[in-house]
Design a protein around this motif. Sequence first.
Motif, PDB file in Angstrom:
ATOM      1  N   ALA A 240       0.826  -1.211   0.000  1.00  0.00           N
ATOM      2  CA  ALA A 240       0.000   0.000   0.000  1.00  0.00           C
ATOM      3  C   ALA A 240       0.859   1.259   0.000  1.00  0.00           C
ATOM      4  CB  ALA A 240      -0.945  -0.013   1.204  1.00  0.00           C
ATOM      5  N   THR A 241       1.951   1.240   0.778  1.00  0.00           N
ATOM      6  CA  THR A 241       2.759   2.450   0.875  1.00  0.00           C
ATOM      7  C   THR A 241       3.348   2.842  -0.478  1.00  0.00           C
ATOM      8  OG1 THR A 241       4.604   1.047   1.534  1.00  0.00           O
ATOM      9  CG2 THR A 241       3.393   2.150   3.300  1.00  0.00           C
ATOM     10  N   GLN A 242       3.528   1.858  -1.371  1.00  0.00           N
ATOM     11  CA  GLN A 242       4.073   2.177  -2.704  1.00  0.00           C
ATOM     12  C   GLN A 242       3.003   2.107  -3.788  1.00  0.00           C
ATOM     13  OE1 GLN A 242       7.706  -0.166  -3.361  1.00  0.00           O
ATOM     14  NE2 GLN A 242       8.003  -0.114  -1.142  1.00  0.00           N
ATOM     15  N   ASN A 243       1.749   1.998  -3.360  1.00  0.00           N
ATOM     16  CA  ASN A 243       0.620   1.964  -4.293  1.00  0.00           C
ATOM     17  C   ASN A 243       0.671   0.754  -5.230  1.00  0.00           C
ATOM     18  OD1 ASN A 243      -1.814   3.202  -4.826  1.00  0.00           O
ATOM     19  ND2 ASN A 243      -1.013   4.430  -6.525  1.00  0.00           N
ATOM     20  N   GLU A 244       1.342  -0.298  -4.820  1.00  0.00           N
ATOM     21  CA  GLU A 244       1.446  -1.482  -5.681  1.00  0.00           C
ATOM     22  C   GLU A 244       0.344  -2.485  -5.383  1.00  0.00           C
ATOM     23  OE1 GLU A 244       5.228  -3.454  -6.226  1.00  0.00           O
ATOM     24  OE2 GLU A 244       6.243  -1.509  -6.279  1.00  0.00           O
ATOM     25  N   GLY A 245      -0.261  -2.982  -6.455  1.00  0.00           N
ATOM     26  CA  GLY A 245      -1.324  -3.978  -6.319  1.00  0.00           C
ATOM     27  C   GLY A 245      -2.699  -3.355  -6.093  1.00  0.00           C
ATOM     28  N   ILE A 246      -2.753  -2.040  -5.962  1.00  0.00           N
ATOM     29  CA  ILE A 246      -4.029  -1.385  -5.633  1.00  0.00           C
ATOM     30  C   ILE A 246      -5.010  -1.455  -6.804  1.00  0.00           C
ATOM     31  CG2 ILE A 246      -5.103   0.772  -4.859  1.00  0.00           C
ATOM     32  CD1 ILE A 246      -3.276  -0.551  -2.780  1.00  0.00           C
ATOM     33  N   ALA A 247      -4.495  -1.217  -8.020  1.00  0.00           N
ATOM     34  CA  ALA A 247      -5.377  -1.268  -9.195  1.00  0.00           C
ATOM     35  C   ALA A 247      -5.952  -2.677  -9.353  1.00  0.00           C
ATOM     36  CB  ALA A 247      -4.605  -0.852 -10.446  1.00  0.00           C
ATOM     37  N   GLU A 248      -5.101  -3.689  -9.122  1.00  0.00           N
ATOM     38  CA  GLU A 248      -5.586  -5.064  -9.243  1.00  0.00           C
ATOM     39  C   GLU A 248      -6.646  -5.352  -8.168  1.00  0.00           C
ATOM     40  OE1 GLU A 248      -2.800  -8.148  -8.425  1.00  0.00           O
ATOM     41  OE2 GLU A 248      -4.023  -9.678  -9.423  1.00  0.00           O
ATOM     42  N   LEU A 249      -6.384  -4.864  -6.953  1.00  0.00           N
ATOM     43  CA  LEU A 249      -7.348  -5.054  -5.863  1.00  0.00           C
ATOM     44  C   LEU A 249      -8.683  -4.404  -6.205  1.00  0.00           C
ATOM     45  CD1 LEU A 249      -8.050  -5.973  -3.003  1.00  0.00           C
ATOM     46  CD2 LEU A 249      -6.899  -3.954  -2.110  1.00  0.00           C
ATOM     47  N   LEU A 250      -8.612  -3.199  -6.771  1.00  0.00           N
ATOM     48  CA  LEU A 250      -9.829  -2.488  -7.158  1.00  0.00           C
ATOM     49  C   LEU A 250     -10.613  -3.312  -8.184  1.00  0.00           C
ATOM     50  CD1 LEU A 250     -10.924   0.368  -6.405  1.00  0.00           C
ATOM     51  CD2 LEU A 250     -10.240   1.057  -8.699  1.00  0.00           C
ATOM     52  N   GLY A 251      -9.880  -3.924  -9.114  1.00  0.00           N
ATOM     53  CA  GLY A 251     -10.531  -4.775 -10.107  1.00  0.00           C
ATOM     54  C   GLY A 251     -11.292  -5.928  -9.453  1.00  0.00           C
ATOM     55  N   HIS A 252     -10.675  -6.553  -8.440  1.00  0.00           N
ATOM     56  CA  HIS A 252     -11.339  -7.665  -7.745  1.00  0.00           C
ATOM     57  C   HIS A 252     -12.581  -7.172  -6.995  1.00  0.00           C
ATOM     58  CE1 HIS A 252      -8.592 -10.940  -8.593  1.00  0.00           C
ATOM     59  NE2 HIS A 252      -7.550 -10.151  -8.328  1.00  0.00           N
ATOM     60  N   ILE A 253     -12.477  -5.973  -6.414  1.00  0.00           N
ATOM     61  CA  ILE A 253     -13.631  -5.422  -5.688  1.00  0.00           C
ATOM     62  C   ILE A 253     -14.794  -5.201  -6.646  1.00  0.00           C
ATOM     63  CG2 ILE A 253     -14.466  -3.372  -4.461  1.00  0.00           C
ATOM     64  CD1 ILE A 253     -11.662  -3.160  -3.179  1.00  0.00           C
ATOM     65  N   GLN A 254     -14.463  -4.647  -7.822  1.00  0.00           N
ATOM     66  CA  GLN A 254     -15.531  -4.389  -8.793  1.00  0.00           C
ATOM     67  C   GLN A 254     -16.102  -5.697  -9.341  1.00  0.00           C
ATOM     68  OE1 GLN A 254     -13.182  -1.611 -10.978  1.00  0.00           O
ATOM     69  NE2 GLN A 254     -14.229   0.182 -10.108  1.00  0.00           N
ATOM     70  N   ALA A 255     -15.235  -6.682  -9.524  1.00  0.00           N
ATOM     71  CA  ALA A 255     -15.710  -7.993  -9.988  1.00  0.00           C
ATOM     72  C   ALA A 255     -16.637  -8.618  -8.943  1.00  0.00           C
ATOM     73  CB  ALA A 255     -14.520  -8.919 -10.253  1.00  0.00           C
ATOM     74  N   HIS A 256     -16.308  -8.422  -7.654  1.00  0.00           N
ATOM     75  CA  HIS A 256     -17.161  -8.989  -6.610  1.00  0.00           C
ATOM     76  C   HIS A 256     -18.526  -8.310  -6.587  1.00  0.00           C
ATOM     77  CE1 HIS A 256     -18.514  -9.871  -2.403  1.00  0.00           C
ATOM     78  NE2 HIS A 256     -18.224 -11.079  -2.857  1.00  0.00           N
TER      79      HIS A 256
END
Lengths: 340, 340
Positions: A240-256
């Motif tokens: 999170a501190t480097q903003n890594e993986g956040i876009a992918e996480l957002l994608g999973h949230i929207q898919a859910h």
Amino acid sequence: MTTLAEEVLAGSRLALARLLTLIENEDPQGEAALDRLFPHSGRAHWIGVTGSPGAGKSSLVNRLAQAFRRPADGSPPRTVAIVAVDPSSPFTGGALLGDRVRMRDLSGDPGVFIRSMASRGALGGLARTTPAVVQALDSAGFDIILIETVGAGQSEVEIARLAHTVLVVEAPGMGDDIQAIKAGILEIADILVLNKADLPGAENALRTLRAMLELGRPPHEETAESLPVVWRPPLVPTIATQNEGIAELLGHIQAHAAYLRQSGGWQVRDRSRLQTQLEELLQTALLKRWRSSLPEGQYQQILTDLQARRISPYQALHSLLGEPPLPQSIQRGSTALFNA
Amino acid sequence: MTTLAEEVLAGSRLALARLLTLIENEDPQGEAALDRLFPHSGRAHWIGVTGSPGAGKSSLVNRLAQAFRRPADGSPPRTVAIVAVDPSSPFTGGALLGDRVRMRDLSGDPGVFIRSMASRGALGGLARTTPAVVQALDSAGFDIILIETVGAGQSEVEIARLAHTVLVVEAPGMGDDIQAIKAGILEIADILVLNKADLPGAENALRTLRAMLELGRPPHEETAESLPVVWRPPLVPTIATQNEGIAELLGHIQAHAAYLRQSGGWQVRDRSRLQTQLEELLQTALLKRWRSSLPEGQYQQILTDLQARRISPYQALHSLLGEPPLPQSIQRGSTALFNA
């Protein structure tokens, strides 16, 4: 002259903050305004974020808020409310510290609203008022509501469970990896996040979490149209501190969210939450009504008899309700099972 | 032919284990037996042990159990029951691992009885059945009941609160020292323990905890007889693995019991616990009775109206109870407060 509810609907942040304070104080005026706002609720996506202390939930929530505000795919920005449920007392500085970090990252954006709920010693109050606070934010028109709790305990888990989508956040090296992951928490995860994925032990933690997810997974089922009828919780590494993986996480949230709407799960979670809320109101109201019909002296006498162990809790219950006590046959029944 | 309750009273460990299983499964036969045993309860000293995960609570509880079995001052041994409330699932191994350690330290002593309660996914059930389990052990005649919970969450804290004496256990270097100590937990501590006091950072942790205790302390008051009317939670460093500080801790526990008996606090805690238990029984019974008097179709229709946001939760409540809705004047009242 406008009401508080109307001001909230008109977008006044000040009125909203006042309303939330009334709700937290369990003021009847807050309940009345919330009731008036209720028809406007039911549109927001409630996202619960829970997990071990120190897993970096606050940073992750901040990054998610920023991502919802400026979607990488160019879709329109969503408005975001954050409810941080922190059982730390003001004097430990926990909640305040978290707020200061948030303010630095998110301040100045009118599309973000942040509310910290610290317990100030009233442990029970948090669980009681959080659903109402989230409902108020939902009515106020926010698209996304992030509910952050320290998910080590049962009540925090139950707060997170209010959400449509539950994120469970862990980090490598949180003491004993195996004991740290409570199965009760894993079971409620719609999305499992390993934050601080650059720390030593991340590979090991990912392996352990993946194995636990495999163990807990129901067998794969498909509908005739080959749509998955069960959601398989993905495991998402982030920093999170480097903003890594956040876009992918957002994608999973929207898919859910899409999955919930398609499967009917959205309605099921909504109805179940409303039913729980209604039954809590009913229980309190029925007890209050019943108590007011009972002479106070009788109630105190029964408590005294109970404390002296002259009667048992069930005898007290049946005596208060004017019912016959448990039939002896039940007790004989239990005996028959266990005695030759 | 004897009943299960009679077998428990006669000292059968097997019957006791069966009873606890019935209680955990919320079997009416368990409730009936518990009710029969109730007159024999009320004599044990309930000691709650809670604190951060990894603070070494299990080792500390084992050492305390051993100390109660062989008091250093030569007083007669006390019988001990241990209830370990562990929200870990069986497949994480948490509860089982703890049990194996316990077995090594305490097995073979007929004066010690150990019960682990793992949630098996039913998060709500633990909080509901733990008080009944402890009450059963109390009725079975144990002198001391140690209730161990992972005290990071609200419900675990509430379980610990059942006790006459609450120990909060911390350890140095548990991540961020300041955030790790929840004020809500500190507030319920009758005795604060810093375990693993040989670890680096112990001096610093002791200083922090002492400062927090000072902050939270009420002003010193004395009665005419110069007896302290308030209990000042002591801070006790221990190294459970080396049995250091255990005798001193035991002394504080016994002093707290003496204080409670002298101050009347023992009766207050007992009555308050029984009242809570009775009110939970009443709420459930009243809701059930009321629901059975209502046509099922009407209840489902109200839930559907609620979900469609055609009515609000309070409108649903008042409609179900046949009461008029909240008067508009309340809402006007709240407006008047906030509008010019």
